[in-house]
Every structure is written in C-alpha cells, then in structure tokens.
Design an enzyme around this catalytic site. Structure first.
Site, PDB file in Angstrom:
ATOM      1  N   ASP A  84      -9.754  -1.932   1.953  1.00 39.24           N
ATOM      2  CA  ASP A  84      -8.325  -0.912   2.391  1.00 39.24           C
ATOM      3  C   ASP A  84      -6.984  -1.480   2.391  1.00 39.24           C
ATOM      4  OD1 ASP A  84      -9.103   2.894   3.038  1.00 39.24           O
ATOM      5  OD2 ASP A  84      -7.609   1.113   3.963  1.00 39.24           O
TER       6      ASP A  84
ATOM      7  N   ASP B 182      -5.927   3.889  -2.813  1.00 37.61           N
ATOM      8  CA  ASP B 182      -6.042   2.337  -1.640  1.00 37.61           C
ATOM      9  C   ASP B 182      -7.490   1.899  -1.000  1.00 37.61           C
ATOM     10  OD1 ASP B 182      -6.356   3.471   0.726  1.00 37.61           O
ATOM     11  OD2 ASP B 182      -5.331   2.611   1.514  1.00 37.61           O
ATOM     12  N   GLU B 183      -8.545   2.529  -1.777  1.00 40.84           N
ATOM     13  CA  GLU B 183      -9.434   1.283  -1.032  1.00 40.84           C
ATOM     14  C   GLU B 183     -10.771   1.488  -2.360  1.00 40.84           C
ATOM     15  OE1 GLU B 183     -12.110   4.178   0.959  1.00 40.84           O
ATOM     16  OE2 GLU B 183     -10.096   5.439   1.115  1.00 40.84           O
TER      17      GLU B 183
HETATM   18  P1  TTP Z   1      -5.720   5.779   4.167  1.00 39.46           P
HETATM   19  O1  TTP Z   1      -6.348   4.703   3.770  1.00 39.46           O
HETATM   20  O2  TTP Z   1      -6.114   6.755   5.316  1.00 39.46           O
HETATM   21  O3  TTP Z   1      -3.648   5.542   5.314  1.00 39.46           O
HETATM   22  P2  TTP Z   1      -3.314   4.305   5.058  1.00 39.46           P
HETATM   23  O4  TTP Z   1      -3.480   3.229   4.421  1.00 39.46           O
HETATM   24  O5  TTP Z   1      -1.621   4.804   5.172  1.00 39.46           O
HETATM   25  O6  TTP Z   1      -3.454   3.718   6.622  1.00 39.46           O
HETATM   26  P3  TTP Z   1      -5.188   2.550   7.388  1.00 39.46           P
HETATM   27  O7  TTP Z   1      -4.207   1.550   7.315  1.00 39.46           O
HETATM   28  O8  TTP Z   1      -5.128   3.594   8.448  1.00 39.46           O
HETATM   29  O9  TTP Z   1      -5.907   2.762   6.106  1.00 39.46           O
HETATM   30  O10 TTP Z   1      -4.733   6.392   3.225  1.00 39.46           O
HETATM   31  C1  TTP Z   1      -4.563   5.941   2.168  1.00 39.46           C
HETATM   32  C2  TTP Z   1      -3.184   6.414   1.522  1.00 39.46           C
HETATM   33  O11 TTP Z   1      -3.277   7.949   0.801  1.00 39.46           O
HETATM   34  C3  TTP Z   1      -2.069   6.894   2.316  1.00 39.46           C
HETATM   35  O12 TTP Z   1      -0.554   5.459   2.960  1.00 39.46           O
HETATM   36  C4  TTP Z   1      -1.234   7.728   2.148  1.00 39.46           C
HETATM   37  C5  TTP Z   1      -1.972   9.089   1.838  1.00 39.46           C
HETATM   38  N1  TTP Z   1      -2.801   9.991   1.627  1.00 39.46           N
HETATM   39  C6  TTP Z   1      -2.022  10.921   2.106  1.00 39.46           C
HETATM   40  O13 TTP Z   1      -1.172  11.536   1.723  1.00 39.46           O
HETATM   41  N2  TTP Z   1      -2.896  11.958   3.236  1.00 39.46           N
HETATM   42  C7  TTP Z   1      -3.585  11.883   4.273  1.00 39.46           C
HETATM   43  O14 TTP Z   1      -3.889  12.800   4.752  1.00 39.46           O
HETATM   44  C8  TTP Z   1      -4.137  10.387   4.076  1.00 39.46           C
HETATM   45  C9  TTP Z   1      -5.117  10.158   5.136  1.00 39.46           C
HETATM   46  C10 TTP Z   1      -3.535   9.448   3.032  1.00 39.46           C
HETATM   47 MG    MG Z   2      -5.481   2.479   3.757  1.00 41.69          MG
END
Ligand code: TTP
Ligand code: MG
Length: 366
Positions: free
Chosen positions: A15, A110-111
């Site tokens: 992720d 992103d995952e």
């Molecule tokens: P996430 O992997 O949940 O968050 P992140 O990568 O920003 O942070 P982390 O380091 O905690 O993993 O989500 C991935 C992307 O998806 C995030 O950058 C933006 C998008 N996203 C949204 O648009 N709305 C949301 O509510 C969430 C949770 C994520």
């Molecule tokens: Mg993330």
C-alpha cells in the site's frame, strides 16, 4: 496414517504511503515537508481525499471536510487531485508487482495483494521479496510504499499499515496469535467508527478481547460480520488472491455547491454522477446489480436507499431510471440536500454478466 501439511501461502499486501499527497510532494518541491491536503479547497464544501503525514499530525484524515481541516491547520496547503499523475504511478507499480508474481490482485489505485508462494525471481525469503518490491517502487517512482507479509490476506493487510511509511511487517503463523491479541479493535478490517463503539460497549478493545466471544455470540451482535470477525480473531482467512479486484462496490458522490431542495436540480447532478460512474465502471469492466442512492441532508444526516435488479447493469440511463424510483423514498424536495451519491454493489464477475434489462427490482432500505 500420514499427514501431509499443506504449505502455507505467502501473501504480501503493498500500500502506497499517503498516495495522492506523496505524488504532489514529489512533483512540487515547495510542498515537501509541509502539511499538504489533496481534495476540495479550504473554503468550499469538499472533503479531504488524503493528506501528507505532516498534515496528519494535526488530526486531519481522509473524508474530513476541507473546511474543518483548514481550521485544524490553517497553514495547510490545499491542492486539487491530478488523477492522471496517480494513474501513471498505479501502472508503474502494477508492472513491478508482475515482475515478482502473476498472482496480483489490485484492490485500489494504491494497493494490491500479491501471492508470492511461488515467486518468479526465486527469492528465498519473503522479507527479501517485500524489501525488493518496496525498493524498486521507490527507485522507479520516487515514492514510498509499505508492505505486510503473512500467510493470509487479513494479516498481510493489517501488516502493511503497521509500520508506515516505508515499513515492512511480517506476521508468521507462530507470531500471529500474539499479534492479533495486541491488535486494537479499530485495526480489524471492517471495523469503522460505529462498529468500534459497539465493540467497546461490549468490552472489546483488542483482538484478545474479541477472542473471548464465540462465533455465535459475535453473530448475534454483528450479524454476518460477526462470523467474519470471529475468523479474523483466530487468524483464519482462506480468501485467495484473485486476478481481479475483489471490490464490493463502486460509487461516486458529490457535495453540492449549495444545499438544494429542488428535485429537478438534484436529478441533474445525479445524471452527471451516473455518467461519470458508468465511465469508470466501463474502464474497470464492472457491472453490478444493486443500485444505491445516497443522500446527505443539510443537517449532515446521511441515508441511503437501494434497489436490486435481476441482472447486472452498467448503463447510466438504466441506473437513473432506478434512482428516480428511489427518490420518493427519501426526503428530497422536502429537506435541503447537501450531498448526493450513487453506488453500485453486488458486482458481477466477468463470467456471470447478463445483458442489462430492467426487471422487477427488490427494494431494500438500508
Ligand atoms: P489510502 O491508502 O487509504 O490512503 P493513503 O495512501 O493516502 O495513506 P496511507 O499512507 O495511510 O495509506 O488511500 C489511497 C488513496 O485513495 C489516497 O491517497 C486518496 C484516495 N482516497 C480518497 O480519495 N478518499 C478516501 O476517503 C480515501 C481513504 C482515499
Ligand atoms: Mg495508501
């Protein structure tokens, strides 16, 4: 009698760290080291999509209103999302994953889960595979990701969040029980704010507390999810890594520029949403049977109404005709509306897709 022990699978969940915000910081040096928020502007009615780790120190998180984020951290820098730039990174990391294994299941941009039980590079240690993947992502994209390595999906996913950013967490079968015992209940996948509160009311703060409940007791309190929580607590998760995303729903919502009470005006927004949503569904080759209308009223109360069709749909006109049947089941027109959204669930596999048709739907209110 001979017992043949089935070899444990090795699953890695990768992720990206603060994904959208990290891309923005990479591409604009002025943003580096600063609280950056990607999403709606500070004075509008939008929300935070994500924020940099610097911004998280102020309590800002995804889905918070941008205006609240601005109050918490007035010096935060707001930037609108640039999806093309994120998509480019998504393609890059997926390519990297496939260098290690063909069994890659993307979950979102992103995952992804990777089954590396048999990895293409013949690397012996699973920690080494994870380390190599993170390093390669970092070299090729200039961004960091985190990884969880375990024998099932649940633990791999929890692991990837455990030592963010740029961290690896390995949960072996031997260590799983102790790891779960110490895991705060909020970290269990599927436990949101509301479930967390209900768990705490039952005295469940950690995995160890959760283990004290039988499957039946948990089912009594949490329905179908109860059974799932029981399995997770005992380290049981037999879900395989599929080649297609295992997403449950796809949706799109929009905060209106101003609160609206004219149904025709709201329908116009919904039509736009249905169009954008089906464009996305086509890109991902997704269809679904359940259509849900989400409404947030001016007082922030959220409701949703859904309808299930007999076959999976992907057409904006069909989606809208069902949405129009759901509107009378809301207070739209009587109460001002702040946000509307549409989501599609009960997604069909590629194999069981029927031609769309309007058939007698089953109404179910959530
Ligand atoms: P996430 O992997 O949940 O968050 P992140 O990568 O920003 O942070 P982390 O380091 O905690 O993993 O989500 C991935 C992307 O998806 C995030 O950058 C933006 C998008 N996203 C949204 O648009 N709305 C949301 O509510 C969430 C949770 C994520
Ligand atoms: Mg993330």
């Amino acid at each position: 009698m001979v017992f043949i022990m089935k070899k444990d699978r090795i699953i890695i969940h990768v992720d990206m760290d603060a994904f959208y915000a990290a891309v923005e910081q990479r591409d604009n040096p002025e943003l580096q080291g600063k609280p950056v928020i990607v999403g709606g502007g500070p004075h509008g009615r939008g929300v935070v999509q994500t924020c940099s780790y610097e911004a998280r120190k102020y309590g800002i998180h995804s889905a918070m209103s941008s205006s609240k984020a601005n109050r918490l951290c007035p010096q935060a820098i707001f930037v609108p999302p640039r999806f093309d730039a994120y998509k480019e990174v998504t393609d890059q990391i997926r390519k990297i994953f496939h260098e290690y294994t063909d069994l890659v299941e993307p979950v979102s941009w992103d995952e992804a889960y990777l089954d590396v039980t048999e990895n293409k590079k013949g690397i012996e240690s699973s920690e080494m595979i994870a380390r190599d993947i993170l390093n390669q992502i970092n070299e090729e994209t200039g961004l960091t990701a985190s990884a969880g390595v375990s024998f099932n999906k649940f633990l791999a996913k929890v692991g990837s969040d455990f030592h963010k950013p740029f961290g690896i967490t390995i949960i072996t079968r031997e260590g799983a029980s102790e790891f779960i015992d110490n895991l705060p209940i909020r970290k269990f996948i599927g436990v949101g704010k509301a479930t967390e509160k209900r768990m705490k009311d039952l005295g469940i703060e950690t995995g160890a507390d959760l283990k004290r409940y039988s499957r039946d007791e948990l089912k009594k309190h949490f329905g179908k999810s109860g059974s799932y929580f029981y399995s997770m607590a005992h380290g049981i998760d037999n879900r395989e890594v599929h080649l297609f995303h295992s997403r449950k729903s796809i949706g799109k919502e929009k905060t209106l520029h101003e609160d609206l009470d004219d149904v025709e005006d709201i329908i116009e927004v919904l039509e736009h949403i249905a169009q954008r949503l089906t464009d996305r569904m086509k890109r991902y080759n997704i269809r679904g049977r359940t259509i849900t209308l989400k409404v947030k009223y001016h007082n922030f109360r959220r409701i949703s109404r859904s309808i299930t069709c007999k076959s999976a749909v992907q057409d904006p006109v069909i989606i809208m005709s069902n949405i129009k049947r759901l509107i009378p089941k809301t207070k739209m027109g009587k109460r001002k509306v702040r946000l509307v959204g549409i989501s599609i669930s009960k997604l069909a596999n590629q194999s069981d897709i029927n031609y769309e048709q309007i058939v007698l739907p089953i109404l179910n209110d959530e």
